[in-house]
Design a protein around this motif. Sequence first.
Motif, PDB file in Angstrom:
ATOM      1  N   PHE A  97      39.671  -8.855 -50.617  1.00  0.00           N
ATOM      2  CA  PHE A  97      39.779  -7.360 -49.820  1.00  0.00           C
ATOM      3  C   PHE A  97      38.512  -7.035 -49.347  1.00  0.00           C
ATOM      4  N   VAL A  98      37.482  -7.252 -50.227  1.00  0.00           N
ATOM      5  CA  VAL A  98      35.922  -6.793 -50.119  1.00  0.00           C
ATOM      6  C   VAL A  98      35.378  -7.670 -48.768  1.00  0.00           C
ATOM      7  N   LEU A  99      35.718  -9.061 -49.069  1.00  0.00           N
ATOM      8  CA  LEU A  99      35.284  -9.828 -47.766  1.00  0.00           C
ATOM      9  C   LEU A  99      35.811  -9.304 -46.785  1.00  0.00           C
ATOM     10  N   ALA A 100      37.059  -9.209 -46.612  1.00  0.00           N
ATOM     11  CA  ALA A 100      37.809  -8.846 -45.568  1.00  0.00           C
ATOM     12  C   ALA A 100      37.307  -7.525 -44.908  1.00  0.00           C
ATOM     13  N   ALA A 101      36.947  -6.620 -45.853  1.00  0.00           N
ATOM     14  CA  ALA A 101      36.553  -5.414 -45.247  1.00  0.00           C
ATOM     15  C   ALA A 101      35.286  -5.750 -44.599  1.00  0.00           C
ATOM     16  N   GLU A 102      34.428  -6.234 -45.398  1.00  0.00           N
ATOM     17  CA  GLU A 102      33.111  -6.554 -44.527  1.00  0.00           C
ATOM     18  C   GLU A 102      33.189  -7.252 -43.344  1.00  0.00           C
ATOM     19  N   ALA A 103      34.085  -8.227 -42.998  1.00  0.00           N
ATOM     20  CA  ALA A 103      34.499  -8.903 -41.940  1.00  0.00           C
ATOM     21  C   ALA A 103      34.944  -8.028 -40.683  1.00  0.00           C
ATOM     22  N   MET A 104      35.720  -7.007 -40.908  1.00  0.00           N
ATOM     23  CA  MET A 104      36.247  -6.231 -39.998  1.00  0.00           C
ATOM     24  C   MET A 104      35.057  -5.243 -39.785  1.00  0.00           C
ATOM     25  N   ASN A 105      34.315  -4.746 -40.877  1.00  0.00           N
ATOM     26  CA  ASN A 105      33.138  -3.900 -40.342  1.00  0.00           C
ATOM     27  C   ASN A 105      32.049  -4.470 -39.370  1.00  0.00           C
ATOM     28  N   SER A 106      31.685  -5.661 -39.835  1.00  0.00           N
ATOM     29  CA  SER A 106      30.837  -6.512 -38.909  1.00  0.00           C
ATOM     30  C   SER A 106      31.353  -6.637 -37.406  1.00  0.00           C
ATOM     31  N   ALA A 107      32.617  -7.085 -37.393  1.00  0.00           N
ATOM     32  CA  ALA A 107      33.385  -7.097 -36.177  1.00  0.00           C
ATOM     33  C   ALA A 107      33.269  -5.790 -35.295  1.00  0.00           C
ATOM     34  N   CYS A 108      33.775  -4.810 -35.972  1.00  0.00           N
ATOM     35  CA  CYS A 108      33.576  -3.495 -35.160  1.00  0.00           C
ATOM     36  C   CYS A 108      32.205  -3.040 -34.712  1.00  0.00           C
ATOM     37  N   GLU A 109      31.244  -3.487 -35.420  1.00  0.00           N
ATOM     38  CA  GLU A 109      29.963  -3.066 -35.407  1.00  0.00           C
ATOM     39  C   GLU A 109      29.434  -3.712 -34.385  1.00  0.00           C
ATOM     40  N   ARG A 110      29.665  -4.957 -33.947  1.00  0.00           N
ATOM     41  CA  ARG A 110      29.220  -5.748 -32.979  1.00  0.00           C
ATOM     42  C   ARG A 110      29.927  -5.556 -31.728  1.00  0.00           C
ATOM     43  N   MET A 111      31.130  -4.998 -31.805  1.00  0.00           N
ATOM     44  CA  MET A 111      32.032  -4.402 -30.406  1.00  0.00           C
ATOM     45  C   MET A 111      31.264  -3.226 -30.073  1.00  0.00           C
ATOM     46  N   LEU A 112      30.966  -2.298 -30.740  1.00  0.00           N
ATOM     47  CA  LEU A 112      30.268  -1.115 -30.650  1.00  0.00           C
ATOM     48  C   LEU A 112      28.978  -1.414 -29.803  1.00  0.00           C
ATOM     49  N   ASN A 113      28.187  -2.353 -30.541  1.00  0.00           N
ATOM     50  CA  ASN A 113      26.919  -2.757 -29.930  1.00  0.00           C
ATOM     51  C   ASN A 113      27.164  -3.241 -28.596  1.00  0.00           C
ATOM     52  N   PHE A 114      28.013  -4.012 -28.303  1.00  0.00           N
ATOM     53  CA  PHE A 114      28.608  -4.650 -27.021  1.00  0.00           C
ATOM     54  C   PHE A 114      29.055  -3.442 -25.784  1.00  0.00           C
ATOM     55  N   VAL A 115      29.671  -2.469 -26.472  1.00  0.00           N
ATOM     56  CA  VAL A 115      30.302  -1.387 -25.614  1.00  0.00           C
ATOM     57  C   VAL A 115      29.146  -0.665 -25.127  1.00  0.00           C
ATOM     58  N   THR A 116      28.341  -0.307 -26.033  1.00  0.00           N
ATOM     59  CA  THR A 116      27.252   0.644 -25.699  1.00  0.00           C
ATOM     60  C   THR A 116      25.894   0.214 -26.010  1.00  0.00           C
ATOM     61  N   LYS A 117      25.089   0.011 -24.975  1.00  0.00           N
ATOM     62  CA  LYS A 117      23.594  -0.351 -25.602  1.00  0.00           C
ATOM     63  C   LYS A 117      22.726   0.602 -25.783  1.00  0.00           C
ATOM     64  N   GLU A 118      23.125   1.877 -25.474  1.00  0.00           N
ATOM     65  CA  GLU A 118      22.194   3.050 -25.640  1.00  0.00           C
ATOM     66  C   GLU A 118      22.572   3.860 -27.071  1.00  0.00           C
ATOM     67  N   PRO A 119      21.523   4.062 -27.788  1.00  0.00           N
ATOM     68  CA  PRO A 119      21.745   5.186 -29.135  1.00  0.00           C
ATOM     69  C   PRO A 119      22.752   6.084 -28.905  1.00  0.00           C
ATOM     70  N   SER A 120      23.588   6.181 -29.697  1.00  0.00           N
ATOM     71  CA  SER A 120      24.611   7.152 -29.790  1.00  0.00           C
ATOM     72  C   SER A 120      24.789   7.870 -30.812  1.00  0.00           C
ATOM     73  N   PRO A 121      24.714   9.161 -31.072  1.00  0.00           N
ATOM     74  CA  PRO A 121      25.202   9.823 -32.474  1.00  0.00           C
ATOM     75  C   PRO A 121      26.542   9.285 -32.864  1.00  0.00           C
ATOM     76  N   GLU A 122      27.562   9.388 -32.055  1.00  0.00           N
ATOM     77  CA  GLU A 122      28.797   9.140 -32.112  1.00  0.00           C
ATOM     78  C   GLU A 122      29.179   7.864 -32.670  1.00  0.00           C
ATOM     79  N   VAL A 123      28.474   6.730 -31.758  1.00  0.00           N
ATOM     80  CA  VAL A 123      28.485   5.297 -32.575  1.00  0.00           C
ATOM     81  C   VAL A 123      27.955   5.117 -33.707  1.00  0.00           C
ATOM     82  N   ALA A 124      26.804   5.911 -34.065  1.00  0.00           N
ATOM     83  CA  ALA A 124      26.168   5.913 -35.482  1.00  0.00           C
ATOM     84  C   ALA A 124      27.044   6.471 -36.545  1.00  0.00           C
ATOM     85  N   ARG A 125      27.831   7.255 -36.133  1.00  0.00           N
ATOM     86  CA  ARG A 125      28.960   8.199 -36.993  1.00  0.00           C
ATOM     87  C   ARG A 125      30.066   7.171 -37.381  1.00  0.00           C
TER      88      ARG A 125
END
Length: 117
Positions: free
Chosen positions: A59-87
């Motif tokens: 469960f911990v490994l799966a959660a970390e994998a989902m976290n990494s994937a979502c973070e990469r997707m957010l980085n792909f979607v927006t290149k500019e710093p955003s308080p909402e993306v940071a949140r």
Amino acid sequence: MYKQSLIHSFWSAFKGLKHQLRERNFVIQILIGVLAIALSLALSLPRNDKIVVLLLVAFVLAAEAMNSACERMLNFVTKEPSPEVARIKEMLAAAVLIYSITAAVIGIWIFGNALLK
């Protein structure tokens, strides 16, 4: 809509796991998980306790994998710093933290009982 073969689906999943193995936090969590599983075997824990330890590690490994994937997707979607993306990233990290703390508490309970016997 394109539907990939079952073999291709598994191949993609293994490629994703290969990408995860380049993530520092994932590797640290694998090491902790291997130690927990090894300790469960060394202490000859009951089968149900071993299953719980294995599930918690997964469960911990799966959660970390989902976290990494979502973070990469957010980085792909927006290149500019955003308080909402940071949140959003902080909330994703919080989910992994919740899983990790829960796993640690249950692990302390399981291993503590075994060591006190």
